[in-house]
Design a protein around this motif. Structure first.
Motif, PDB file in Angstrom:
ATOM      1  N   GLU A 105       0.823  -1.215   0.000  1.00 56.57           N
ATOM      2  CA  GLU A 105       0.000   0.000   0.000  1.00 56.57           C
ATOM      3  C   GLU A 105       0.855   1.262   0.000  1.00 56.57           C
ATOM      4  O   GLU A 105       0.483   2.268  -0.622  1.00 56.57           O
ATOM      5  CB  GLU A 105      -0.952  -0.030   1.191  1.00 56.57           C
ATOM      6  N   MET A 106       2.005   1.211   0.666  1.00 52.73           N
ATOM      7  CA  MET A 106       2.918   2.346   0.612  1.00 52.73           C
ATOM      8  C   MET A 106       3.371   2.583  -0.822  1.00 52.73           C
ATOM      9  O   MET A 106       3.362   3.713  -1.327  1.00 52.73           O
ATOM     10  CB  MET A 106       4.149   2.108   1.502  1.00 52.73           C
ATOM     11  N   GLY A 107       3.746   1.521  -1.512  1.00 55.80           N
ATOM     12  CA  GLY A 107       4.222   1.657  -2.878  1.00 55.80           C
ATOM     13  C   GLY A 107       3.133   2.087  -3.842  1.00 55.80           C
ATOM     14  O   GLY A 107       3.373   2.878  -4.752  1.00 55.80           O
ATOM     15  N   ALA A 108       1.922   1.566  -3.643  1.00 58.27           N
ATOM     16  CA  ALA A 108       0.825   1.888  -4.550  1.00 58.27           C
ATOM     17  C   ALA A 108       0.461   3.367  -4.497  1.00 58.27           C
ATOM     18  O   ALA A 108      -0.094   3.908  -5.469  1.00 58.27           O
ATOM     19  CB  ALA A 108      -0.393   1.030  -4.223  1.00 58.27           C
ATOM     20  N   ARG A 109       0.752   4.011  -3.389  1.00 59.62           N
ATOM     21  CA  ARG A 109       0.446   5.441  -3.261  1.00 59.62           C
ATOM     22  C   ARG A 109       1.508   6.326  -3.908  1.00 59.62           C
ATOM     23  O   ARG A 109       1.305   7.528  -4.066  1.00 59.62           O
ATOM     24  CB  ARG A 109       0.320   5.818  -1.784  1.00 59.62           C
ATOM     25  N   MET A 110       2.629   5.773  -4.275  1.00 59.53           N
ATOM     26  CA  MET A 110       3.723   6.580  -4.815  1.00 59.53           C
ATOM     27  C   MET A 110       3.514   6.882  -6.296  1.00 59.53           C
ATOM     28  O   MET A 110       2.844   6.141  -7.020  1.00 59.53           O
ATOM     29  CB  MET A 110       5.051   5.861  -4.596  1.00 59.53           C
ATOM     30  N   SER A 111       4.140   7.951  -6.735  1.00 60.85           N
ATOM     31  CA  SER A 111       3.989   8.397  -8.117  1.00 60.85           C
ATOM     32  C   SER A 111       5.256   8.094  -8.911  1.00 60.85           C
ATOM     33  O   SER A 111       6.301   7.753  -8.350  1.00 60.85           O
ATOM     34  CB  SER A 111       3.737   9.901  -8.145  1.00 60.85           C
ATOM     35  N   LEU A 112       5.145   8.256 -10.227  1.00 56.10           N
ATOM     36  CA  LEU A 112       6.325   8.116 -11.077  1.00 56.10           C
ATOM     37  C   LEU A 112       7.390   9.132 -10.673  1.00 56.10           C
ATOM     38  O   LEU A 112       8.583   8.824 -10.685  1.00 56.10           O
ATOM     39  CB  LEU A 112       5.932   8.301 -12.541  1.00 56.10           C
ATOM     40  N   LYS A 113       6.957  10.314 -10.277  1.00 54.13           N
ATOM     41  CA  LYS A 113       7.895  11.342  -9.820  1.00 54.13           C
ATOM     42  C   LYS A 113       8.689  10.857  -8.609  1.00 54.13           C
ATOM     43  O   LYS A 113       9.894  11.071  -8.524  1.00 54.13           O
ATOM     44  CB  LYS A 113       7.129  12.620  -9.476  1.00 54.13           C
ATOM     45  N   ASP A 114       8.014  10.169  -7.665  1.00 47.92           N
ATOM     46  CA  ASP A 114       8.704   9.604  -6.506  1.00 47.92           C
ATOM     47  C   ASP A 114       9.762   8.597  -6.945  1.00 47.92           C
ATOM     48  O   ASP A 114      10.891   8.590  -6.435  1.00 47.92           O
ATOM     49  CB  ASP A 114       7.708   8.892  -5.578  1.00 47.92           C
ATOM     50  N   CYS A 115       9.399   7.746  -7.879  1.00 48.46           N
ATOM     51  CA  CYS A 115      10.321   6.698  -8.327  1.00 48.46           C
ATOM     52  C   CYS A 115      11.544   7.290  -9.026  1.00 48.46           C
ATOM     53  O   CYS A 115      12.675   6.848  -8.794  1.00 48.46           O
ATOM     54  CB  CYS A 115       9.600   5.723  -9.258  1.00 48.46           C
ATOM     55  N   VAL A 116      11.317   8.289  -9.869  1.00 51.39           N
ATOM     56  CA  VAL A 116      12.439   8.922 -10.562  1.00 51.39           C
ATOM     57  C   VAL A 116      13.363   9.598  -9.555  1.00 51.39           C
ATOM     58  O   VAL A 116      14.593   9.466  -9.628  1.00 51.39           O
ATOM     59  CB  VAL A 116      11.920   9.940 -11.603  1.00 51.39           C
ATOM     60  N   TRP A 117      12.764  10.317  -8.600  1.00 53.84           N
ATOM     61  CA  TRP A 117      13.598  10.983  -7.585  1.00 53.84           C
ATOM     62  C   TRP A 117      14.432   9.956  -6.811  1.00 53.84           C
ATOM     63  O   TRP A 117      15.632  10.148  -6.594  1.00 53.84           O
ATOM     64  CB  TRP A 117      12.722  11.772  -6.595  1.00 53.84           C
ATOM     65  N   ALA A 118      13.791   8.854  -6.378  1.00 55.32           N
ATOM     66  CA  ALA A 118      14.493   7.865  -5.549  1.00 55.32           C
ATOM     67  C   ALA A 118      15.627   7.207  -6.317  1.00 55.32           C
ATOM     68  O   ALA A 118      16.717   6.990  -5.763  1.00 55.32           O
ATOM     69  CB  ALA A 118      13.510   6.810  -5.053  1.00 55.32           C
TER      70      ALA A 118
END
Length: 508
Positions: free
Chosen positions: A343-356
């Motif tokens: 559920e934590m991951g499902a709430r994240m955006s593509l922007k979050d993934c690119v930043w990380a």
């Protein structure tokens, strides 16, 4: 005929020499391990499903091959425990989850195939947290794994069953895996050696996101030489792991490392990790006793200010990948930790993934700069001493609440982000007389240099009462009567189901 107790107590390298020279039979070694498992596994629950009858057939076949002087593998005749996240042919693989309570794979995965091809004899599966989530080995299928030094305390995780089995001398080798510390933390808690390998060094096919370096598989042993032996049998390129690469290494450790030439850096907390005050004092004392061994030994500074958020995202990506199908079918089928991860991951955006992913790259580059000044970096492996396994996870450090259930793994997951090889090795005991694990970190893809240095450090520690590897009190363990089923939230396997499961057939 050798004394079974003495055989079970011997390490992998010593047993290999005895088997190769025909001083002992693989059958004798296996029976010694089975006897040890049958005596002590009810006390700590390190093994879940076992495969004794197939193992006996393989041990007899190995004995016959030796008698015929046939070529054999590097691990020929050595019993091994396989973490219950790895698919094993004909042997129950549950992932500690009710979803896979009857999962009987039809083939081995890449890691297990390599271990069997090297001659290792699989005796069973070692316990894990549900879906490998968390660093306390307890699940609704098999229950909890207790620490051999005190069965009321946790053995770490997610390779907790493996570490406990090694510490109790049930088998000479076990497989492990590591995302945020799943291999290093149980090694620290149980007083054995666990190596988080460089991503791709040991191929793994079970990662759905094959290009991420966050999760690796790696060896666990009672000492550095045993750990080296398993690595030598499993390293190298494979077509099903896109991060794997061609690699060859000697079968045995050769030569020595002069500790007096090493430049060593150390940190209590990487600037961002919560660490118990008592563990800080223990770590300082260990470093003080080692300082004179090295050319230099000084405290380091490294910028890890965004490491927690970065790890949250890259870890969540992996869990979304592995749990999406189960969650979308029935969210209630997942335990609290796996469900929270998804559920934590499902709430994240593509922007979050690119930043990380960009931040992980920045962490990687900054961390590598340290190795222009240092050959090794030392830190504690865990921020606290072992706590009771009834407590699902560490909630606070020094009275300050932690942000989530895995934040207490930060000492190891900041190194995961940097991708450097790192091992936990036993270095005496902590303030509560439980094993203390020293995290030793090597340069980028410097796994062999790291192991060689750790072997030299281990040799010194074994000469010093305060630093040598502790051993559990097996006589006290034999008298233990701890109920390891207490923490489960779903009914555990009934005794008749357990008996079926331990023979490698479906439990339900």
């Amino acid at each position: 005929m050798h004394n079974p107790n003495e055989l079970a107590d011997k390490g992998a390298v010593e047993l290999k020499a005895l088997i190769d020279s025909r001083q002992v039979s693989p059958v004798e070694v296996l029976e010694a391990c089975i006897a040890r498992i049958e005596e002590y596994n009810p006390k700590i629950n390190a093994f879940c499903a076992t495969s004794f009858e197939r193992a006996r057939k393989e041990a007899r076949a190995t004995e016959q091959a030796i008698n015929r002087c046939e070529p054999r593998g590097l691990l020929s005749g050595l019993p091994i425990g396989i973490k219950d996240l790895e698919e094993t042919e004909g042997l129950l693989t549950t992932y500690g989850s009710p979803l896979f309570r009857a999962n009987l794979p039809t083939q081995d995965n890449q890691l297990v195939r390599r271990l069997r091809a090297a001659g290792a004899i699989v005796v069973g599966k070692t316990n894990v947290p549900e879906m490998g989530a968390g660093a306390n080995t307890r699940n609704p299928v098999w229950g909890a794994t207790g620490n051999p030094f005190n069965p009321r305390l946790n053995a770490g995780g997610s390779s907790g069953g493996a570490a406990a089995a090694l510490a109790a001398n049930m088998v000479p080798l076990c497989s492990g895996s590591d995302t945020g510390g799943s291999l290093r933390i149980p090694a620290a808690k149980c007083g054995i050696v666990g190596l988080r390998t460089s991503p791709g060094l040991v191929p793994s096919e079970r990662k759905l996101l094959g290009w991420t370096p966050i999760s690796v598989v790696g060896p666990m042993g009672r000492d550095v030489a045993d750990t080296w032996l398993q690595l030598a049998a499993t390293a190298g390129i494979a077509p099903n792991d896109p991060l794997s690469y061609d690699f060859s290494m000697p079968a045995a450790m050769e030569g020595t490392v002069d500790l007096s030439r090493l430049r060593v850096g150390y940190t209590e907390d990487f600037g961002v990790c919560d660490v118990d005050d008592d563990i800080r004092r223990v770590f300082r004392a260990k470093v003080a006793s080692l300082k004179g061994l090295f050319a230099s030994c000084e405290e380091i500074e490294v910028d890890m200010q965004h490491a927690h958020r970065c790890f949250d995202v890259v870890r969540a990506e992996a869990f979304v990948g592995s749990l999406q199908a189960a969650y979308e079918k029935d969210p209630g089928s997942l335990g609290p930790n796996p469900r929270a991860n998804y559920e934590m991951g499902a709430r994240m955006s593509l922007k979050d993934c690119v930043w990380a992913n960009a931040e992980q790259t920045r962490i990687f580059r900054r961390f590598q700069q340290l190795f222009s000044q240092y050959d090794l970096i030392l830190s504690p492996t865990t921020p606290v001493s072992a706590f009771p396994w009834e407590q699902p996870y560490l909630e606070s450090v020094n009275g300050v609440a932690l942000e989530n259930y895995y934040r207490w793994l930060a000492l190891t997951y900041v190194v995961t982000l940097a991708t450097n090889p790192a091992l936990s090795m036993p270095m005496g005991v902590d303030h509560l007389d439980m094993p203390f694990g020293m995290q030793v970190i090597g340069k980028f893809r410097g796994d062999l240099e790291l192991l060689m240095a750790a072997r030299a450090l281990e040799a010194h520690c074994e000469t010093t009462q305060d630093l040598r590897r502790p051993r559990p009190n097996m006589a006290a363990l034999a008298l233990s009567e701890v109920d390891l089923w207490t923490p489960v939230t779903h009914p555990p396997l009934a005794p008749d189901q357990y008996a079926t499961a331990t023979d490698g057939r479906p439990a339900v």
